[in-house]
Scaffold this active site. Sequence first.
Site, PDB file in Angstrom:
ATOM      1  N   LYS A  39       0.845  -1.334  -0.067  1.00 31.02           N
ATOM      2  CA  LYS A  39       0.088  -0.063   0.089  1.00 31.02           C
ATOM      3  C   LYS A  39       0.790   1.239  -0.001  1.00 31.02           C
ATOM      4  O   LYS A  39       0.666   2.123  -0.779  1.00 31.02           O
ATOM      5  CB  LYS A  39      -1.019  -0.044   1.290  1.00 31.02           C
ATOM      6  N   GLN A  96      -4.390  -1.676   9.582  1.00 30.92           N
ATOM      7  CA  GLN A  96      -4.534  -3.118   9.008  1.00 30.92           C
ATOM      8  C   GLN A  96      -4.969  -4.181   9.943  1.00 30.92           C
ATOM      9  O   GLN A  96      -4.545  -4.030  11.198  1.00 30.92           O
ATOM     10  CB  GLN A  96      -2.895  -3.477   8.612  1.00 30.92           C
ATOM     11  N   ASP A 120     -10.859   2.878   4.416  1.00 27.06           N
ATOM     12  CA  ASP A 120     -11.211   1.385   4.047  1.00 27.06           C
ATOM     13  C   ASP A 120     -12.848   1.167   4.073  1.00 27.06           C
ATOM     14  O   ASP A 120     -13.052   0.037   3.720  1.00 27.06           O
ATOM     15  CB  ASP A 120     -10.811   0.708   5.431  1.00 27.06           C
TER      16      ASP A 120
END
Length: 304
Positions: free
Chosen positions: A66, A110, A133
């Site tokens: 990412k 994460q 997200d």
Amino acid sequence: MHAAFDVSAPDNLMTARLIDGIALSQRLRGELATRAAALGARSHKPGLAVVLVGDDPASAVYVRNKVKACAEHGLHSVLDRYPADLAESALLDRIAALNADPTIHGILVQMPLPRHIDPHKVIAAIRSDKDVDGYSVLSAGELTTGLPGLRPCTPWGCLKMVESTGVPIRGKHAVVIGRSNTVGKPMALLLLQAHATVTVCHSATVDIGLHTRQADIVVAAVGRRNTLTAEMVKPGAVVVDVGINRDEHGKLCGDVDFGTVRNALGPDGWISPVPGGVGPMTITMLLSNTVDAAERLERLEGQA
Ligand code: NAP
């Protein structure tokens, strides 16, 4: 390698066409880089903060990819790495600081987190306009009610993949296999919003094939090899494979029995491979959400 599984083999005219997630990602990322450069030139360079707690090797690879994608496309990024024993309060303090940081437009923590940290509390702590997200209850509510907002990256990428085939979604029967909050449910809602008639299958569905055989679009998001096999699809359907599994040789594979399903779909069908399908699109949509968030903030500042 068995020819049927070799996605790099020349297209066989009798089998389904590939939905190439790498090529689609490259195209979309090129557009995002242009938008990021324009924002940067106006002192609004989009910024993503990625937070990793613990030393899970798979998570470490995901966050590295990412951050690398940000660097390659002109986005600013910060990577915070913390030991697995980080206190929940310390993580919440860090999120509060990132919420207030004007150079950061997207915050991604994460998953999975160590067991002593409540993921719901952490996600709820992220400012909703930085929830790139798209996992927060507010983002889920915006999707459910059709309000604009940040959509979860994986299903959002799957929708782009279906759209890239040129097959109209409106009026089609779509079947989603899997009902997780991060993939299956938002996928079903996105397809519904695109005017498909949607069926959701899950572990208690008695006969998944009964549904998928009638489907024009199938999205498989289970995490189990061979969930979708040749006798379960209709020729001409569009199949998107979200699953990430390993075959008996340790090779990466999806939920779809790729070679036989590709044959069964025939030349009018479409199928996405694993790897090279949904994976790159997930990161692309993360970049997209971050650029969208930065543009939105710039607009709001312009109105202030
Ligand atoms: P998850 O949270 O474990 O959810 C799996 C879903 O599959 C659940 O809804 C479950 O049903 C359903 N299921 C389990 N066994 C089934 C069966 N035998 N038949 C039908 N449905 C069944 O997984 P997830 O996070 O949604 O991810 C799904 C897969 O996608 C995983 O392989 C994951 O690694 C992959 N993934 C890939 C990406 C990417 O970027 N490529 C991103 C996210 C996820 P119940 O609800 O009834 O338990």
